[in-house]
Design an enzyme around this catalytic site. Structure first.
Site, PDB file in Angstrom:
ATOM      1  N   ALA A  74      -8.072  -5.293   0.405  1.00  0.00           N
ATOM      2  CA  ALA A  74      -8.050  -5.150   1.862  1.00  0.00           C
ATOM      3  C   ALA A  74      -8.120  -3.681   2.300  1.00  0.00           C
ATOM      4  O   ALA A  74      -8.632  -3.379   3.369  1.00  0.00           O
ATOM      5  CB  ALA A  74      -6.804  -5.813   2.431  1.00  0.00           C
ATOM      6  N   THR A  75      -7.613  -2.771   1.469  1.00  0.00           N
ATOM      7  CA  THR A  75      -7.702  -1.350   1.831  1.00  0.00           C
ATOM      8  C   THR A  75      -9.166  -0.951   1.987  1.00  0.00           C
ATOM      9  O   THR A  75      -9.565  -0.354   2.997  1.00  0.00           O
ATOM     10  CB  THR A  75      -7.044  -0.469   0.746  1.00  0.00           C
ATOM     11  OG1 THR A  75      -5.676  -0.857   0.613  1.00  0.00           O
ATOM     12  CG2 THR A  75      -7.119   1.008   1.096  1.00  0.00           C
ATOM     13  N   HIS A 205      -4.376 -10.766  -3.761  1.00  0.00           N
ATOM     14  CA  HIS A 205      -3.122 -10.694  -4.524  1.00  0.00           C
ATOM     15  C   HIS A 205      -1.865 -11.028  -3.737  1.00  0.00           C
ATOM     16  O   HIS A 205      -0.754 -10.943  -4.274  1.00  0.00           O
ATOM     17  CB  HIS A 205      -2.998  -9.335  -5.233  1.00  0.00           C
ATOM     18  CG  HIS A 205      -2.686  -8.165  -4.352  1.00  0.00           C
ATOM     19  ND1 HIS A 205      -1.426  -7.643  -4.250  1.00  0.00           N
ATOM     20  CD2 HIS A 205      -3.465  -7.415  -3.557  1.00  0.00           C
ATOM     21  CE1 HIS A 205      -1.464  -6.595  -3.430  1.00  0.00           C
ATOM     22  NE2 HIS A 205      -2.693  -6.450  -2.984  1.00  0.00           N
ATOM     23  N   CYS A 330       4.046  -0.573   0.132  1.00  0.00           N
ATOM     24  CA  CYS A 330       3.033   0.479   0.127  1.00  0.00           C
ATOM     25  C   CYS A 330       3.599   1.792   0.648  1.00  0.00           C
ATOM     26  O   CYS A 330       3.060   2.848   0.364  1.00  0.00           O
ATOM     27  CB  CYS A 330       1.839   0.071   0.971  1.00  0.00           C
ATOM     28  SG  CYS A 330       1.239  -1.549   0.560  1.00  0.00           S
TER      29      CYS A 330
HETATM   30  C1  LIG Z   1      -1.553  -5.999   5.974  1.00  0.00           C
HETATM   31  C2  LIG Z   1      -2.093  -5.357   4.743  1.00  0.00           C
HETATM   32  N1  LIG Z   1      -3.255  -4.705   4.798  1.00  0.00           N
HETATM   33  C3  LIG Z   1      -3.787  -4.114   3.710  1.00  0.00           C
HETATM   34  C4  LIG Z   1      -3.146  -4.141   2.500  1.00  0.00           C
HETATM   35  C5  LIG Z   1      -3.781  -3.491   1.315  1.00  0.00           C
HETATM   36  O1  LIG Z   1      -4.411  -4.469   0.539  1.00  0.00           O
HETATM   37  P1  LIG Z   1      -4.949  -4.173  -0.930  1.00  0.00           P
HETATM   38  O2  LIG Z   1      -3.750  -4.030  -1.779  1.00  0.00           O
HETATM   39  O3  LIG Z   1      -5.766  -5.389  -1.257  1.00  0.00           O
HETATM   40  O4  LIG Z   1      -5.790  -2.969  -0.857  1.00  0.00           O
HETATM   41  C6  LIG Z   1      -1.929  -4.805   2.391  1.00  0.00           C
HETATM   42  C7  LIG Z   1      -1.183  -4.797   1.113  1.00  0.00           C
HETATM   43  O5  LIG Z   1      -0.116  -4.295   0.990  1.00  0.00           O
HETATM   44  C8  LIG Z   1      -1.383  -5.434   3.546  1.00  0.00           C
HETATM   45  O6  LIG Z   1      -0.229  -6.072   3.490  1.00  0.00           O
END
Ligand SMILES: Cc1ncc(COP(=O)(O)O)c(C=O)c1O
Length: 386
Positions: A74-75, A205, A330
């Site tokens: 998602a990042t 994940h 995070c």
């Molecule tokens: C709302 C949200 N956006 C983005 C992310 C980042 O996702 P990814 O770990 O797949 O890059 C997360 C993960 O912690 C999240 O909870």
């Protein structure tokens, strides 16, 4: 003997479901081909698996397979959506974006980067329950607004935003609507048409799929979204995201989504009953405050602030027994209070003294009771000591 802590951090990540792992395994070994190899069966097999996964994901959100772009999570999907759209529409004299204060850093930081390039970004506050005020959004939209980015479900307090109403406002004003649905996919219904979503970030994940795989949904019709690629190379994913597709992860992602949708009612019921049990148990103490909207929230999320204790001491007291998070995983390397809890009006001490419980499909009522006992004992001990 060392006992592993009870895992209640499912908003940080979830274990891979055994059936997801089973689906992935052949694509590491026998069916290892590169989906971009068009000259032999190894490539065709891998491409067929990717195509099948694309169809499963698209169907889960009422999109078409051509509208799915695989990313590393998602990042990356958020970066591609926000920076990609800003770059593509800038030439049309539009340089304004809107987002909200409780977004994940994977949305806030690309927005901040765009500000450094000269874009204007409005960061709207949220109400004390974590919900966006739709009137404020309507007022913030300008003729030069390109994009509104509002998350589907919050990773810390679980609050689910009113996507239908936001989508409607955006489309009336000819503005694109992006939502970060990393925490929502497989847990709450997502429909890009009913919710008028133009771009949606996903990840595997948080729903018992593997790490390192996600997707960006990009609307192709009404309107056709323009996007500037952020990774250049072999022209994969219709030129929007170059890089060899990671077949096992993609297969696992689709399997996890499929499983999530088939088990949606069962999982929701299970998570709600455990979440309510935990909340009931903890309420035997005074001074336990719920963070976020009481009902419009993810079923497996409980975020509390505890009065009269020090945040670090609370987390330390739980450390070997319970795996929970204080603030978001995070941002837990930074020792700043959570920006989400600050945005809903919590004082710094209450933001520090917060716990995020993320319940998963694999947790049991017994685990919830053991965790509750431990949390209650720890809080009582800390309060007596002060
Ligand atoms: C709302 C949200 N956006 C983005 C992310 C980042 O996702 P990814 O770990 O797949 O890059 C997360 C993960 O912690 C999240 O909870």
């Amino acid at each position: 003997m060392y006992h592993r802590p009870i895992y209640l951090d499912a908003q940080a990540t979830t274990p891979v479901d055994p059936s997801v792992l089973q689906a992935m395994l052949p694509y590491f070994t026998e069916q290892f081909g590169n989906p971009a190899s068009v000259t032999h069966a190894y490539g065709w097999e891998a491409e067929a698996a990717v195509q099948q996964a694309r169809e499963t994901l698209a169907a889960a959100i009422q999109a078409t397979p051509e509208e799915i772009v695989f990313t590393s999570g998602a990042t990356e999907a958020n970066n591609l959506a926000i920076k990609g759209v800003a770059e593509a529409y800038f030439g049309q004299g539009r340089h304004h974006l809107i987002t909200i204060a409780t977004e994940h850093h994977a949305v806030l930081d690309p927005c901040q980067y765009l500000q450094s390039l000269g874009f204007e970004v409005t960061i709207l506050p949220v109400q004390p329950d974590g919900l966006l005020d739709l009137e404020q959004l309507e007022k913030a939209i300008r003729p030069d607004t390109i994009l509104v980015s509002v998350m589907a479900a919050n990773n810390e307090i679980g609050v689910i935003q009113p996507l239908v109403e936001i989508g409607q406002l955006c489309h009336q004003a000819n503005v694109l609507f992006h939502t970060d649905a990393a925490q929502a996919i497989g847990k709450t219904p997502l429909d890009v048409n009913a919710q008028q979503i133009d771009l949606m970030s996903l990840t595997a994940h948080k729903i018992y799929g593997p790490k390192g795989i996600g997707a960006l949904y990009v609307r192709r019709r009404n309107p056709r979204v323009q996007l500037a690629a952020q990774l250049h190379g072999g022209g994969h994913e219709r030129g929007w995201r170059s890089g060899t597709l990671y077949t096992p992860q993609i297969v696992g992602f689709a399997k996890a989504v499929e499983l999530g949708l088939t088990r949606l009612d069962q999982d929701t019921h299970h998570l709600l009953s455990l979440r309510d049990r935990l909340w009931q148990n903890l309420q035997m103490l005074d001074g336990i405050l719920l963070n976020g909207h009481p009902t419009q929230r993810l079923p497996g999320n409980l975020n509390i602030s505890v009065e009269g204790v020090d945040g670090q001491a609370l987390l330390l007291g739980l450390q070997p027994f319970v795996a929970v998070s204080s603030g978001s995983a995070c941002s837990s390397t930074k020792i700043e209070p959570s920006h989400v809890l600050r945005a809903i009006g919590r004082s710094d001490p209450l933001a520090y003294a917060s716990l995020r419980f993320g319940i998963s499909r694999f947790n049991t009522p017994e685990e919830i009771d053991q965790v509750s006992d431990r949390v209650i004992q720890t809080i009582q001990a800390l309060r007596q000591a002060t």
